[in-house]
Design an enzyme around this catalytic site. Structure first.
Site, PDB file in Angstrom:
ATOM      1  CD  GLN A  17      51.921  56.781  28.401  1.00 41.34           C
ATOM      2  OE1 GLN A  17      52.714  55.918  28.385  1.00 41.34           O
ATOM      3  NE2 GLN A  17      51.680  57.464  27.384  1.00 41.34           N
ATOM      4  CE  LYS A  27      53.847  61.937  32.474  1.00 38.69           C
ATOM      5  NZ  LYS A  27      52.493  62.131  32.719  1.00 38.69           N
ATOM      6  CG  ASP A  54      47.348  64.008  31.060  1.00 43.33           C
ATOM      7  OD1 ASP A  54      48.065  64.096  30.571  1.00 43.33           O
ATOM      8  OD2 ASP A  54      45.920  63.446  30.940  1.00 43.33           O
ATOM      9  N   GLY A  59      51.018  63.293  26.154  1.00 43.39           N
ATOM     10  CA  GLY A  59      50.935  64.937  25.628  1.00 43.39           C
ATOM     11  C   GLY A  59      51.556  65.581  26.977  1.00 43.39           C
ATOM     12  CG  HIS A  60      54.769  64.995  28.243  1.00 38.66           C
ATOM     13  ND1 HIS A  60      55.919  64.001  28.356  1.00 38.66           N
ATOM     14  CD2 HIS A  60      53.807  63.922  28.693  1.00 38.66           C
ATOM     15  CE1 HIS A  60      55.932  62.709  28.810  1.00 38.66           C
ATOM     16  NE2 HIS A  60      54.360  62.992  29.034  1.00 38.66           N
TER      17      HIS A  60
END
Ligand code: GDP
Ligand code: IMO
Ligand code: MG
Length: 432
Positions: free
Chosen positions: A226, A17, A14, A41-42
């Protein structure tokens, strides 16, 4: 100018990225994911529109960008097509035709989700705090050589036979070891059959596409998921994810050779966060942490869980720089530190035996018992939100950034001053 750029997390995920991958993709022909799955989750923010991608590479907002899912990724067909539907609903109608998937990618099926949840329950107080997406069990099956792959969908007789064998074993565990409900063969098969043709239409030789693109001088962005300390080998095991999140993983997981990576950009926050269990030496379990969590909106993009918050950890960063052979850093969320009286930077760890260390230990029990040694720097009261030039930053913010750069011994190429694309100080664009 580098053509093949890796963007990866240097902390516990988080880091931002998604924003950077999306930003750099203006200049990229291809974005490829090499590891992880829909545990990622981007967040991409364009104007007042916010899109969170999980399995789909962050290049999807740029219509000329091809999005590849390599063999190191675990692919849930259900998650993939629901994400494609979400993208369609937000106006990106050509996503399906721009995404290609490796036949060698592991198939993540509902049985893996069931095992993930049952295994977390069984661990009780020692739960990893997984995203509950079935990531670990899917990688387990892959490594144990009993897993199914996307390419198994070509021959449904073979697929059914492999699925039966997998379920014989996994349901036995679910029922007898975990005391949980079994997952039926028919429900999994029905789910897969609904999207089989669409998924097979997306299959391509990802390694060959990358090789051709490289020879044609195209620009390729390898998007990590990640972060370095969630790596299965180098992270805070067992409180990690089940893939290699470090730079090496982008080669094995995509089929690109190591000599063809030109540049590795490490994404880090100006502080640290972690979601889930496990050691976190600089954690701020107090009002200061609460303030950062609020200002930084530190709640998981996948699960909505509050993220744990702490000071910047230059010791962990030294490992991240070496292990990923970082070319430069993108320093995110500097604006979240606006208005703080002073800031602490962890520059060394004190180990349980009293000795000081410049590098984080690799043994989990040692990591859990380190005490951070801090250096204090003055904060700044001015707002940095949306600043686009380094010299416009408050002097103390400039000093803080320069100190982090010095401690990491790599340059800061990008400074992020807000979630939007244009809230960025582009010191040196790795892909322009
Ligand atoms: P990723 O998983 O590394 O892509 O990061 P996430 O998207 O899970 O979390 C990063 C969060 O920070 C997202 O909500 C972003 O919109 C937000 N963000 C990114 N850069 C900045 C920044 O410079 N300032 C602020 N305030 N938010 C940012
Ligand atoms: P992005 O790509 C932050 C964490 C989980 C848990 C551990 C194992 O958005 O940075 P898993 O479901 O992978 O077996 O969970 O890893 N985790 C993440 N934390 N960001 C992520 O992805 C994460 N993906 C997994 O919280 O601690
Ligand atoms: Mg995230």
């Amino acid at each position: 100018m580098p053509n093949n750029v890796v963007v990866l997390g240097t902390q516990w995920g988080d880091e931002g990225k998604g924003k950077i991958a999306d930003l750099l993709t203006v200049n990229a022909d291809i974005v490829v994911r090499s590891q992880g799955g829909n545990n990622a989750g981007h967040t991409l923010v364009v104007g007042d529109k916010k899109v969170v991608v999980r399995l789909v590479p962050s290049g999807i907002l740029h219509s000329s960008c091809q999005c590849l899912i390599g063999s190191g990724v675990v692919v849930s067909p259900e998650a993939l097509f629901s994400e494609i539907a979400e993208l369609k609903a937000s106006g990106i109608t050509d996503a399906e035709s721009r995404i290609k998937v490796s036949a060698a990618s592991a198939l993540l099926l509902p049985i893996h989700v069931a095992i993930d949840k049952a295994s977390e329950l069984k661990r009780g107080a020692n739960a990893i705090g997984t995203t509950g997406r079935g990531i670990g069990p899917c990688y387990e099956d892959k490594i144990a050589r009993r897993g199914l792959r996307v390419g198994d969908l070509y021959d449904m007789d073979v697929f059914k036979s492999k699925l039966k064998d997998l379920l014989d074993y996994r349901n036995f565990c679910l029922k007898n070891y975990y005391g949980a409900e079994e997952v039926s063969f028919d429900s999994i098969l029905d789910g897969v059959m609904q999207v089989r043709d669409r998924l097979l239409a997306m299959v391509a030789d990802i390694s060959a596409i990358l090789d051709d693109a490289r020879k044609d001088g195209k620009k390729i962005l390898f998007e990590g998921a990640q972060g370095t300390f969630l790596d299965i080998d180098y992270g805070t095991y067992p409180y990690v994810t089940s893939s290699n999140t470090v730079a090496g993983g982008c080669c094995t997981g995509s089929g690109a050779g190591p000599r063809h990576i030109d540049y590795v950009l490490g994404i880090c926050k100006a502080y640290t966060t972690r979601v889930g269990g496990g050691p976190f030496p600089t954690e701020l379990d107090n009002e200061i942490g609460e303030g950062i969590r609020k200002r930084g909106a530190e709640f998981g993009a996948v699960t909505g869980r509050p993220r744990r918050v702490g000071w910047y950890d230059a010791v962990a960063m030294r490992r991240a720089v070496a292990i990923n052979s970082l070319s430069a850093l993108a320093l995110m969320k500097i604006d979240v530190l606006d208005g703080m009286d002073e800031l602490q930077i962890c520059t060394k760890y004190r180990l349980a035996d009293g000795t000081e260390s410049d590098l984080p230990p690799l043994a989990a029990y040692e990591y859990a018992n380190v005490t951070p040694i801090y250096e204090t720097m003055p904060g700044w009261s001015e707002s940095t939100i949306g600043i686009t030039k380094f010299e416009d930053l408050p002097v103390n913010a400039q000093k803080y950034i320069r100190r982090l750069e010095e401690l990491a011994a790599v340059p800061v190429a990008i400074i992020s001053t807000g979630p939007e694309r244009d809230q960025t100080i582009m010191v040196a664009n790795p892909m322009a």
